[in-house]
Design a protein around this motif. Structure first.
Motif, short mmCIF file in Angstrom:
data_model
loop_
_atom_site.label_atom_id
_atom_site.label_comp_id
_atom_site.label_asym_id
_atom_site.label_seq_id
_atom_site.Cartn_x
_atom_site.Cartn_y
_atom_site.Cartn_z
N PRO A 173 64.19 4.30 -9.76
CA PRO A 173 63.68 3.24 -10.63
C PRO A 173 62.68 2.37 -9.88
CG PRO A 173 66.08 3.32 -10.65
CD PRO A 173 65.63 4.18 -9.53
N ALA A 174 61.72 1.86 -10.64
CA ALA A 174 60.73 1.00 -10.01
C ALA A 174 61.40 -0.24 -9.44
CB ALA A 174 59.69 0.59 -11.05
N PRO A 196 64.12 10.21 -11.05
CA PRO A 196 63.20 9.40 -10.26
C PRO A 196 63.83 8.07 -9.91
CG PRO A 196 62.60 9.35 -12.57
CD PRO A 196 63.71 10.36 -12.43
N MET A 212 62.96 15.89 -12.79
CA MET A 212 61.53 15.61 -12.57
C MET A 212 60.76 16.85 -12.11
SD MET A 212 60.51 12.77 -13.58
CE MET A 212 59.00 12.20 -12.83
#
Lengths: 253, 175
Positions: free
Chosen positions: B95-96, B93, B33
Protein backbone atom coordinates in the motif's frame (compact mmCIF):
# COMPACT_ATOMS: atom_id res chain seq x y z
CA UNK A 1 -44.35 -1.51 1.66
CA UNK A 2 -40.60 -1.38 2.27
CA UNK A 3 -37.94 -1.37 -0.45
CA UNK A 4 -36.36 -4.48 -1.78
CA UNK A 5 -32.58 -4.90 -1.38
CA UNK A 6 -32.22 -5.29 -5.13
CA UNK A 7 -33.99 -2.02 -5.75
CA UNK A 8 -31.82 -0.24 -3.20
CA UNK A 9 -28.69 -1.73 -4.72
CA UNK A 10 -29.73 -0.63 -8.19
CA UNK A 11 -30.55 2.80 -6.85
CA UNK A 12 -27.12 3.05 -5.22
CA UNK A 13 -25.52 2.02 -8.47
CA UNK A 14 -27.34 4.92 -10.11
CA UNK A 15 -29.09 2.61 -12.52
CA UNK A 16 -32.66 3.02 -11.30
CA UNK A 17 -34.82 4.69 -13.90
CA UNK A 18 -37.67 7.11 -13.35
CA UNK A 19 -40.28 7.13 -11.89
CA UNK A 20 -38.94 4.50 -9.46
CA UNK A 21 -35.94 6.58 -8.57
CA UNK A 22 -38.08 9.45 -7.26
CA UNK A 23 -40.36 7.01 -5.45
CA UNK A 24 -37.35 5.41 -3.71
CA UNK A 25 -36.03 8.82 -2.69
CA UNK A 26 -39.40 9.79 -1.22
CA UNK A 27 -39.69 6.50 0.63
CA UNK A 28 -36.21 6.83 2.15
CA UNK A 29 -37.20 10.19 3.63
CA UNK A 30 -39.94 8.54 5.71
CA UNK A 31 -38.86 4.90 6.31
CA UNK A 32 -36.10 4.59 8.93
CA UNK A 33 -35.68 0.81 8.36
CA UNK A 34 -35.09 1.22 4.66
CA UNK A 35 -32.89 4.24 5.33
CA UNK A 36 -30.72 2.16 7.66
CA UNK A 37 -30.44 -0.63 5.10
CA UNK A 38 -29.64 1.91 2.44
CA UNK A 39 -26.82 3.24 4.61
CA UNK A 40 -25.41 -0.25 5.11
CA UNK A 41 -25.38 -0.97 1.42
CA UNK A 42 -23.98 2.45 0.64
CA UNK A 43 -21.12 1.90 3.11
CA UNK A 44 -20.48 -1.53 1.70
CA UNK A 45 -20.28 0.01 -1.74
CA UNK A 46 -17.84 2.63 -0.46
CA UNK A 47 -15.65 -0.04 1.13
CA UNK A 48 -15.59 -2.01 -2.09
CA UNK A 49 -14.66 1.09 -4.05
CA UNK A 50 -11.96 1.90 -1.51
CA UNK A 51 -10.29 -1.43 -2.25
CA UNK A 52 -9.77 -0.35 -5.84
CA UNK A 53 -6.25 -0.71 -7.14
CA UNK A 54 -4.80 2.77 -7.02
CA UNK A 55 -2.81 4.42 -9.81
CA UNK A 56 0.36 4.54 -7.75
CA UNK A 57 0.14 0.79 -7.18
CA UNK A 58 0.66 -0.01 -10.86
CA UNK A 59 2.87 2.84 -12.04
CA UNK A 60 5.84 0.51 -12.45
CA UNK A 61 3.85 -2.09 -14.38
CA UNK A 62 2.30 0.56 -16.57
CA UNK A 63 5.67 1.92 -17.58
CA UNK A 64 7.27 -1.49 -17.96
CA UNK A 65 4.53 -2.89 -20.19
CA UNK A 66 4.54 0.25 -22.32
CA UNK A 67 8.28 0.01 -22.84
CA UNK A 68 7.89 -3.59 -23.92
CA UNK A 69 5.00 -2.79 -26.25
CA UNK A 70 6.64 0.27 -27.72
CA UNK A 71 9.83 -1.63 -28.42
CA UNK A 72 8.07 -4.58 -30.01
CA UNK A 73 5.08 -2.89 -31.60
CA UNK A 74 7.05 -0.01 -33.08
CA UNK A 75 9.46 -2.57 -34.48
CA UNK A 76 6.53 -4.49 -35.92
CA UNK A 77 5.04 -1.34 -37.40
CA UNK A 78 8.36 -0.48 -39.05
CA UNK A 79 8.82 -4.04 -40.24
CA UNK A 80 5.38 -4.06 -41.79
CA UNK A 81 6.06 -0.72 -43.39
CA UNK A 82 9.26 -2.02 -44.92
CA UNK A 83 7.55 -5.19 -46.09
CA UNK A 84 4.86 -3.10 -47.70
CA UNK A 85 7.35 -0.86 -49.39
CA UNK A 86 9.89 -3.37 -50.56
CA UNK A 87 7.97 -6.57 -51.06
CA UNK A 88 7.11 -7.04 -54.72
CA UNK A 89 5.16 -9.69 -56.49
CA UNK A 90 6.96 -12.37 -58.45
CA UNK A 91 6.61 -10.74 -61.93
CA UNK A 92 8.26 -7.62 -60.64
CA UNK A 93 11.16 -9.68 -59.40
CA UNK A 94 11.41 -11.39 -62.75
CA UNK A 95 11.40 -8.02 -64.48
CA UNK A 96 14.07 -6.79 -62.11
CA UNK A 97 16.20 -9.86 -62.81
CA UNK A 98 15.72 -9.38 -66.55
CA UNK A 99 16.70 -5.75 -66.25
CA UNK A 100 19.80 -6.79 -64.35
CA UNK A 101 20.74 -9.32 -67.03
CA UNK A 102 20.22 -6.74 -69.77
CA UNK A 103 22.30 -4.25 -67.86
CA UNK A 104 25.19 -6.66 -67.53
CA UNK A 105 24.93 -7.77 -71.13
CA UNK A 106 24.94 -4.17 -72.27
CA UNK A 107 27.87 -3.29 -70.08
CA UNK A 108 29.85 -6.27 -71.37
CA UNK A 109 28.96 -5.37 -74.96
CA UNK A 110 30.01 -1.77 -74.59
CA UNK A 111 33.13 -2.70 -72.74
CA UNK A 112 34.09 -5.08 -75.54
CA UNK A 113 33.33 -2.44 -78.13
CA UNK A 114 35.37 0.14 -76.35
CA UNK A 115 38.19 -2.40 -76.18
CA UNK A 116 37.91 -2.82 -79.95
CA UNK A 117 38.22 0.88 -80.49
CA UNK A 118 40.81 1.17 -77.84
CA UNK A 119 43.85 2.80 -79.18
CA UNK A 120 47.13 1.23 -78.31
CA UNK A 121 49.10 3.68 -76.34
CA UNK A 122 52.49 4.17 -77.84
CA UNK A 123 54.87 5.73 -75.41
CA UNK A 124 56.53 8.28 -77.58
CA UNK A 125 59.60 8.70 -75.49
CA UNK A 126 60.43 5.11 -74.65
CA UNK A 127 59.54 3.73 -78.03
CA UNK A 128 58.58 0.30 -76.70
CA UNK A 129 56.34 -1.93 -78.75
CA UNK A 130 52.83 -2.34 -77.47
CA UNK A 131 51.87 -5.97 -77.08
CA UNK A 132 48.16 -5.32 -77.27
CA UNK A 133 48.27 -4.52 -80.93
CA UNK A 134 44.84 -4.91 -82.43
CA UNK A 135 44.06 -6.13 -85.90
CA UNK A 136 42.47 -2.81 -86.62
CA UNK A 137 44.03 -0.93 -89.48
CA UNK A 138 43.60 2.40 -87.72
CA UNK A 139 46.06 3.48 -85.12
CA UNK A 140 46.16 6.75 -83.32
CA UNK A 141 49.34 7.94 -81.83
CA UNK A 142 49.21 10.01 -78.66
CA UNK A 143 51.47 10.82 -75.83
CA UNK A 144 51.10 8.95 -72.60
CA UNK A 145 51.89 9.53 -69.00
CA UNK A 146 55.01 7.50 -69.41
CA UNK A 147 56.42 10.12 -71.76
CA UNK A 148 58.59 12.80 -70.29
CA UNK A 149 56.82 15.96 -69.30
CA UNK A 150 58.68 17.97 -71.92
CA UNK A 151 57.69 15.53 -74.63
CA UNK A 152 54.47 15.89 -76.52
CA UNK A 153 53.13 14.69 -79.84
CA UNK A 154 53.62 18.12 -81.29
CA UNK A 155 57.37 17.71 -80.83
CA UNK A 156 57.40 14.94 -83.43
CA UNK A 157 57.10 15.36 -87.15
CA UNK A 158 54.75 13.14 -89.12
CA UNK A 159 57.75 11.35 -90.55
CA UNK A 160 59.00 10.51 -87.09
CA UNK A 161 55.58 9.21 -86.14
CA UNK A 162 55.41 7.08 -89.26
CA UNK A 163 58.89 5.80 -88.56
CA UNK A 164 57.91 5.00 -85.03
CA UNK A 165 54.91 3.04 -86.21
CA UNK A 166 56.98 1.28 -88.81
CA UNK A 167 59.53 0.27 -86.21
CA UNK A 168 56.75 -1.22 -84.14
CA UNK A 169 55.62 -3.42 -86.97
CA UNK A 170 52.51 -1.51 -87.98
CA UNK A 171 51.47 -1.62 -91.58
CA UNK A 172 50.90 2.02 -92.32
CA UNK A 173 48.16 3.15 -94.64
CA UNK A 174 48.17 6.89 -94.79
CA UNK A 175 45.08 8.55 -96.14
CA UNK A 176 44.09 12.13 -96.64
CA UNK A 177 40.48 12.90 -96.12
CA UNK A 178 38.52 15.73 -97.75
CA UNK A 179 41.18 16.29 -100.36
CA UNK A 180 39.84 16.68 -103.92
CA UNK A 181 42.02 16.50 -107.03
CA UNK A 182 42.44 19.76 -108.98
CA UNK A 183 42.21 18.38 -112.59
CA UNK A 184 42.42 14.66 -113.04
CA UNK A 185 40.69 12.12 -110.85
CA UNK A 186 43.55 10.00 -109.61
CA UNK A 187 42.78 6.42 -108.69
CA UNK A 188 42.52 6.07 -104.97
CA UNK A 189 44.92 3.50 -103.65
CA UNK A 190 42.91 1.47 -101.25
CA UNK A 191 45.61 -0.93 -100.26
CA UNK A 192 49.39 -0.90 -100.60
CA UNK A 193 49.27 -4.36 -102.26
CA UNK A 194 47.87 -2.85 -105.49
CA UNK A 195 50.93 -0.74 -106.13
CA UNK A 196 53.56 -3.51 -106.62
CA UNK A 197 51.26 -5.39 -109.05
CA UNK A 198 51.39 -2.60 -111.62
CA UNK A 199 55.15 -2.30 -111.71
CA UNK A 200 56.07 -5.67 -113.32
CA UNK A 201 53.45 -5.24 -116.08
CA UNK A 202 55.32 -2.29 -117.60
CA UNK A 203 58.73 -3.98 -117.55
CA UNK A 204 57.57 -7.30 -119.02
CA UNK A 205 55.83 -5.65 -121.98
CA UNK A 206 59.13 -4.22 -123.29
CA UNK A 207 61.10 -7.44 -123.05
CA UNK A 208 58.84 -9.71 -125.11
CA UNK A 209 59.53 -10.19 -128.84
CA UNK A 210 57.81 -12.33 -131.43
CA UNK A 211 58.82 -14.01 -134.72
CA UNK A 212 57.07 -13.70 -138.08
CA UNK A 213 54.48 -16.34 -137.17
CA UNK A 214 53.61 -14.59 -133.90
CA UNK A 215 55.42 -17.07 -131.62
CA UNK A 216 57.08 -15.70 -128.52
CA UNK A 217 60.88 -15.74 -128.77
CA UNK A 218 63.23 -16.86 -126.01
CA UNK A 219 66.16 -14.69 -124.94
CA UNK A 220 68.67 -16.68 -127.11
CA UNK A 221 66.37 -16.59 -130.12
CA UNK A 222 66.02 -12.82 -129.84
CA UNK A 223 69.80 -12.44 -130.15
CA UNK A 224 69.97 -14.70 -133.27
CA UNK A 225 66.94 -13.37 -135.04
CA UNK A 226 67.44 -10.83 -137.80
CA UNK A 227 63.96 -9.47 -137.85
CA UNK A 228 61.81 -9.10 -134.72
CA UNK A 229 58.07 -8.62 -134.53
CA UNK A 230 55.92 -7.21 -131.75
CA UNK A 231 52.69 -8.74 -130.45
CA UNK A 232 50.67 -7.19 -133.29
CA UNK A 233 52.94 -8.60 -136.03
CA UNK A 234 54.69 -5.31 -136.81
CA UNK A 235 58.44 -5.41 -137.59
CA UNK A 236 60.70 -4.01 -134.93
CA UNK A 237 63.63 -2.55 -136.93
CA UNK A 238 66.41 -2.57 -134.27
CA UNK A 239 66.28 -5.26 -131.52
CA UNK A 240 68.69 -3.51 -129.11
CA UNK A 241 67.17 -0.06 -129.23
CA UNK A 242 63.63 -1.26 -129.04
CA UNK A 243 62.52 1.07 -126.27
CA UNK A 244 64.09 4.19 -127.71
CA UNK A 245 63.14 3.61 -131.35
CA UNK A 246 59.68 2.22 -130.83
CA UNK A 247 58.19 5.56 -131.81
CA UNK A 248 59.98 5.45 -135.17
CA UNK A 249 58.35 2.10 -135.96
CA UNK A 250 55.34 3.38 -137.91
CA UNK A 251 57.59 5.63 -140.09
CA UNK A 252 59.98 2.78 -141.17
CA UNK A 253 57.72 0.98 -143.71
CA UNK B 1 -13.09 8.68 -34.03
CA UNK B 2 -11.93 5.50 -35.70
CA UNK B 3 -9.38 3.48 -33.78
CA UNK B 4 -6.89 1.23 -35.56
CA UNK B 5 -5.42 -1.20 -33.09
CA UNK B 6 -2.26 -1.59 -35.20
CA UNK B 7 -1.79 2.11 -35.74
CA UNK B 8 0.95 3.49 -33.56
CA UNK B 9 -0.82 6.68 -32.55
CA UNK B 10 -4.17 4.98 -31.92
CA UNK B 11 -2.45 2.23 -29.98
CA UNK B 12 -0.63 4.74 -27.85
CA UNK B 13 -3.81 6.64 -27.08
CA UNK B 14 -5.75 3.49 -26.23
CA UNK B 15 -2.97 2.33 -23.95
CA UNK B 16 -2.89 5.65 -22.16
CA UNK B 17 -6.64 5.77 -21.57
CA UNK B 18 -7.52 2.11 -21.12
CA UNK B 19 -4.54 0.67 -19.28
CA UNK B 20 -5.76 1.58 -15.75
CA UNK B 21 -9.09 -0.15 -16.38
CA UNK B 22 -7.42 -3.21 -17.83
CA UNK B 23 -4.96 -3.39 -14.98
CA UNK B 24 -7.71 -3.13 -12.38
CA UNK B 25 -9.79 -5.84 -14.05
CA UNK B 26 -6.80 -8.18 -14.19
CA UNK B 27 -5.75 -7.43 -10.65
CA UNK B 28 -9.17 -7.63 -8.97
CA UNK B 29 -9.89 -10.93 -10.69
CA UNK B 30 -6.49 -12.53 -10.07
CA UNK B 31 -5.16 -10.52 -7.10
CA UNK B 32 -1.68 -11.19 -8.31
CA UNK B 33 0.41 -8.31 -9.61
CA UNK B 34 2.81 -10.44 -11.63
CA UNK B 35 -0.03 -12.32 -13.27
CA UNK B 36 -1.88 -9.06 -13.89
CA UNK B 37 1.15 -7.58 -15.59
CA UNK B 38 1.48 -10.58 -17.87
CA UNK B 39 -2.23 -10.57 -18.64
CA UNK B 40 -2.27 -6.85 -19.47
CA UNK B 41 0.75 -7.20 -21.73
CA UNK B 42 -0.79 -10.18 -23.46
CA UNK B 43 -4.09 -8.35 -23.95
CA UNK B 44 -2.39 -5.36 -25.56
CA UNK B 45 -0.21 -7.56 -27.75
CA UNK B 46 -3.32 -9.36 -28.98
CA UNK B 47 -5.02 -6.03 -29.48
CA UNK B 48 -2.14 -4.81 -31.61
CA UNK B 49 -1.62 -8.02 -33.54
CA UNK B 50 -5.26 -8.40 -34.54
CA UNK B 51 -5.15 -5.17 -36.54
CA UNK B 52 -8.77 -4.40 -35.65
CA UNK B 53 -10.63 -1.22 -36.45
CA UNK B 54 -13.02 0.11 -33.83
CA UNK B 55 -15.59 2.84 -34.38
CA UNK B 56 -14.65 4.46 -31.08
CA UNK B 57 -12.13 4.22 -28.29
CA UNK B 58 -14.90 2.87 -26.04
CA UNK B 59 -15.38 -0.10 -28.34
CA UNK B 60 -11.64 -0.74 -28.21
CA UNK B 61 -11.88 -0.56 -24.43
CA UNK B 62 -14.73 -3.10 -24.32
CA UNK B 63 -12.70 -5.47 -26.51
CA UNK B 64 -9.67 -5.14 -24.26
CA UNK B 65 -11.74 -5.59 -21.11
CA UNK B 66 -13.35 -8.73 -22.52
CA UNK B 67 -9.98 -10.23 -23.43
CA UNK B 68 -8.46 -9.26 -20.09
CA UNK B 69 -11.41 -10.64 -18.16
CA UNK B 70 -11.17 -13.97 -20.01
CA UNK B 71 -7.40 -14.20 -19.53
CA UNK B 72 -7.80 -13.38 -15.85
CA UNK B 73 -10.59 -15.90 -15.32
CA UNK B 74 -8.51 -18.53 -17.10
CA UNK B 75 -5.60 -17.74 -14.83
CA UNK B 76 -7.78 -18.07 -11.73
CA UNK B 77 -9.23 -21.36 -12.94
CA UNK B 78 -5.78 -22.71 -13.63
CA UNK B 79 -4.58 -21.60 -10.25
CA UNK B 80 -7.72 -23.04 -8.66
CA UNK B 81 -6.93 -26.39 -10.21
CA UNK B 82 -3.50 -26.14 -8.72
CA UNK B 83 -5.20 -25.47 -5.36
CA UNK B 84 -3.04 -22.54 -4.52
CA UNK B 85 -5.31 -19.70 -5.54
CA UNK B 86 -6.39 -18.44 -2.17
CA UNK B 87 -3.11 -19.00 -0.37
CA UNK B 88 -1.02 -17.05 -2.80
CA UNK B 89 -2.18 -13.59 -1.99
CA UNK B 90 1.21 -12.56 -0.81
CA UNK B 91 2.05 -10.87 -4.07
CA UNK B 92 -0.22 -7.98 -3.38
CA UNK B 93 1.32 -4.58 -3.95
CA UNK B 94 2.48 -2.68 -0.96
CA UNK B 95 0.00 0.00 0.00
CA UNK B 96 1.10 3.54 -0.66
CA UNK B 97 2.82 5.05 2.31
CA UNK B 98 0.37 7.10 4.32
CA UNK B 99 0.36 8.41 7.81
CA UNK B 100 -2.34 8.47 10.43
CA UNK B 101 -4.44 5.90 12.16
CA UNK B 102 -7.37 6.47 9.88
CA UNK B 103 -5.49 5.41 6.80
CA UNK B 104 -4.13 2.34 8.56
CA UNK B 105 -7.69 1.26 9.33
CA UNK B 106 -8.61 2.12 5.76
CA UNK B 107 -5.85 -0.13 4.46
CA UNK B 108 -6.99 -2.94 6.69
CA UNK B 109 -10.50 -2.69 5.32
CA UNK B 110 -9.07 -2.56 1.84
CA UNK B 111 -7.19 -5.80 2.39
CA UNK B 112 -10.26 -7.43 3.85
CA UNK B 113 -12.39 -6.46 0.89
CA UNK B 114 -9.76 -7.68 -1.57
CA UNK B 115 -9.49 -11.00 0.16
CA UNK B 116 -13.26 -11.33 0.35
CA UNK B 117 -13.63 -10.67 -3.38
CA UNK B 118 -11.30 -13.58 -4.07
CA UNK B 119 -13.73 -15.86 -2.38
CA UNK B 120 -16.54 -14.86 -4.67
CA UNK B 121 -17.54 -17.32 -7.40
CA UNK B 122 -16.11 -16.47 -10.78
CA UNK B 123 -19.35 -15.22 -12.35
CA UNK B 124 -20.14 -12.84 -9.52
CA UNK B 125 -16.56 -11.71 -9.22
CA UNK B 126 -16.26 -10.70 -12.86
CA UNK B 127 -19.48 -8.68 -12.78
CA UNK B 128 -18.60 -7.00 -9.51
CA UNK B 129 -15.11 -6.11 -10.68
CA UNK B 130 -16.44 -4.61 -13.88
CA UNK B 131 -19.08 -2.65 -11.97
CA UNK B 132 -16.94 -1.37 -9.13
CA UNK B 133 -13.47 -1.07 -10.62
CA UNK B 134 -13.98 -0.42 -14.32
CA UNK B 135 -16.44 2.47 -14.12
CA UNK B 136 -18.88 0.71 -16.43
CA UNK B 137 -22.66 0.82 -16.28
CA UNK B 138 -25.00 -2.18 -16.47
CA UNK B 139 -25.47 -1.80 -20.19
CA UNK B 140 -21.75 -1.78 -20.92
CA UNK B 141 -21.15 -4.77 -18.66
CA UNK B 142 -23.99 -6.64 -20.34
CA UNK B 143 -22.39 -5.88 -23.69
CA UNK B 144 -18.97 -7.10 -22.60
CA UNK B 145 -20.20 -10.27 -20.90
CA UNK B 146 -22.86 -10.89 -23.51
CA UNK B 147 -25.63 -11.17 -20.90
CA UNK B 148 -28.76 -9.13 -20.26
CA UNK B 149 -28.80 -5.92 -18.25
CA UNK B 150 -31.16 -7.40 -15.65
CA UNK B 151 -28.79 -10.33 -15.30
CA UNK B 152 -25.99 -7.87 -14.59
CA UNK B 153 -28.16 -6.08 -12.04
CA UNK B 154 -28.94 -9.30 -10.22
CA UNK B 155 -25.37 -10.56 -10.25
CA UNK B 156 -24.00 -7.28 -8.93
CA UNK B 157 -26.46 -7.32 -6.07
CA UNK B 158 -25.76 -10.95 -5.25
CA UNK B 159 -22.05 -10.26 -5.27
CA UNK B 160 -22.52 -7.40 -2.83
CA UNK B 161 -24.63 -9.53 -0.53
CA UNK B 162 -22.03 -12.28 -0.51
CA UNK B 163 -19.29 -9.77 0.15
CA UNK B 164 -21.25 -8.30 3.00
CA UNK B 165 -21.67 -11.73 4.47
CA UNK B 166 -17.98 -12.56 4.08
CA UNK B 167 -16.83 -9.29 5.59
CA UNK B 168 -19.18 -9.65 8.57
CA UNK B 169 -17.88 -13.19 9.13
CA UNK B 170 -14.34 -11.92 9.21
CA UNK B 171 -15.36 -9.41 11.85
CA UNK B 172 -14.82 -6.35 9.78
CA UNK B 173 -17.08 -3.61 10.85
CA UNK B 174 -18.48 -2.09 7.77
CA UNK B 175 -19.30 1.41 8.82
Amino acid sequence: MCLDDQVLSTYIDGELAEPWKTQVEEHLLHCSICKSRYKQLKDLGNDIKAARLREEEFTVQRERIWQYLEKNCVAIVKERFIEKRFSFKAPVFVAAAAALVIFFAASIYFTANSRGNEIPEIPVASGQVEKETPNSSIVTVRTTDSAPAAMSLQDLTIEEILQLLDNRGFEVDLRLKSVEPLTVALPVIDSPEEVPEEVPEDSVQVEVYYDQDGNELLAEEVLLAEVLYDADGNIIPEKTGAENTSEENPAAP
Amino acid sequence: MEVKSSGYESFKQVYKEVFPVIMRVAYHVTYNMDASEDICQEAFIRFFDRGLIFPSIDEAKYWLIRVTKNLSINYVKRKGREKVAVDKIKKQPLPAAKTGEETVIGNETCEMVRQAIQLLPEKLRAVLVLKEYSDLNYKEIANILNITESNVKVRVHRAKLQLEKLLNQEGVHVS
